[in-house]
Design a protein around this motif. Structure first.
Motif, PDB file in Angstrom:
ATOM      1  N   VAL A  76     -36.423 -26.532 -23.469  1.00 35.67           N
ATOM      2  CA  VAL A  76     -35.897 -27.392 -22.391  1.00 35.67           C
ATOM      3  C   VAL A  76     -36.863 -27.305 -21.213  1.00 35.67           C
ATOM      4  O   VAL A  76     -36.811 -26.365 -20.421  1.00 35.67           O
ATOM      5  CB  VAL A  76     -34.471 -26.969 -21.978  1.00 35.67           C
TER       6      VAL A  76
ATOM      7  N   GLN B 251     -39.175 -21.930 -11.560  1.00 36.36           N
ATOM      8  CA  GLN B 251     -37.829 -21.839 -12.155  1.00 36.36           C
ATOM      9  C   GLN B 251     -36.724 -21.934 -11.103  1.00 36.36           C
ATOM     10  O   GLN B 251     -35.629 -21.403 -11.288  1.00 36.36           O
ATOM     11  CB  GLN B 251     -37.661 -20.525 -12.959  1.00 36.36           C
TER      12      GLN B 251
ATOM     13  N   MET C 265     -33.366 -23.193 -26.153  1.00 39.21           N
ATOM     14  CA  MET C 265     -33.449 -23.320 -24.687  1.00 39.21           C
ATOM     15  C   MET C 265     -34.891 -23.240 -24.186  1.00 39.21           C
ATOM     16  O   MET C 265     -35.225 -23.844 -23.161  1.00 39.21           O
ATOM     17  CB  MET C 265     -32.595 -22.217 -24.044  1.00 39.21           C
ATOM     18  N   THR C 266     -35.734 -22.518 -24.917  1.00 37.65           N
ATOM     19  CA  THR C 266     -37.132 -22.384 -24.465  1.00 37.65           C
ATOM     20  C   THR C 266     -37.875 -23.729 -24.532  1.00 37.65           C
ATOM     21  O   THR C 266     -38.944 -23.864 -23.950  1.00 37.65           O
ATOM     22  CB  THR C 266     -37.911 -21.334 -25.296  1.00 37.65           C
TER      23      THR C 266
ATOM     24  N   GLN D 130     -31.020 -26.571 -17.169  1.00 39.82           N
ATOM     25  CA  GLN D 130     -31.510 -25.260 -16.719  1.00 39.82           C
ATOM     26  C   GLN D 130     -30.499 -24.575 -15.799  1.00 39.82           C
ATOM     27  O   GLN D 130     -30.445 -23.351 -15.735  1.00 39.82           O
ATOM     28  CB  GLN D 130     -32.855 -25.420 -15.999  1.00 39.82           C
TER      29      GLN D 130
HETATM   30  K   LIG Z   1     -37.677 -22.662 -19.999  1.00 37.19           K
END
Ligand SMILES: [K+]
Lengths: 21, 158
Positions: free
Chosen positions: A12, B26, A9-10, B58
């Motif tokens: 993405v 984010q 995931m890091t 995400q």
């Molecule tokens: K990330």
């Protein structure tokens, strides 16, 4: 169950926006 | 003439500034709205299409991201496609997507994901070898987490 991290995931990430800004 | 004299170009540029800002913070719910503004006027913009997939992932909208990749035939996004398959528990398909990319050696993102897929497939011997290889060749901020994963694999082999 053993602890298991999702490190994929890091990776993405948004693509480079250079040239778009 | 400035590019901004063109209203469509100006909209796209402003929306990309928002994608950049919200992405850095984010705030992917806001980033995806900015991406949608771009796609509204430039539906084939490859960078915007890529951004949309990343935002959806995400936001843990894996099914939506996967369908978006398929619908728009985003064949270059094999990492994101395989990651969605991994999250949707389609491990055999994820492995196929990674291996069909035909990249040798695998770049770090696909190597990390492939190793996690091997874990889910309970192919622990191969998974262990793959983690050892990653750990030997990687220097990043996740080394401790990766060693924890290695321990999990070893526990399953014991
Ligand atoms: K990330």
């Amino acid at each position: 169950k053993p602890i298991f991290f999702d490190l994929a995931m890091t990776y993405v990430e948004l693509p480079s926006l250079e040239g778009k800004l | 003439m400035s590019k901004d004299a063109n209203p469509k170009e100006a909209l796209i540029k402003a929306a990309y500034a928002d994608v950049n800002k919200f992405g850095n913070n984010q705030e992917f719910d806001k980033a995806v709205k900015a991406v949608n503004r771009i796609l509204g006027v430039a539906p084939d913009d490859p960078t915007a299409l890529h951004c949309k997939v990343v935002c959806l992932v995400q936001l843990s909208k894996f099914e939506e991201a996967y369908k978006f990749i398929e619908k728009n035939r985003l064949s270059s996004l094999f990492f994101e496609k395989a990651y969605c398959e991994y999250q949707l528990n389609k491990q055999q398909q994820a492995l196929k997507t990674i291996d069909d990319a035909g990249l040798q050696p695998l770049p770090p993102n696909l190597k990390e994901l492939r190793t996690q897929v091997l874990y889910r497939l309970e192919r622990y011997d191969e998974c262990l070898d793959s983690y050892r290889d990653i750990i030997k060749n990687t220097s990043d901020e996740y080394e401790e987490e990766r060693r924890t994963n290695l321990s999990a694999v070893a526990a399953n082999l014991a």
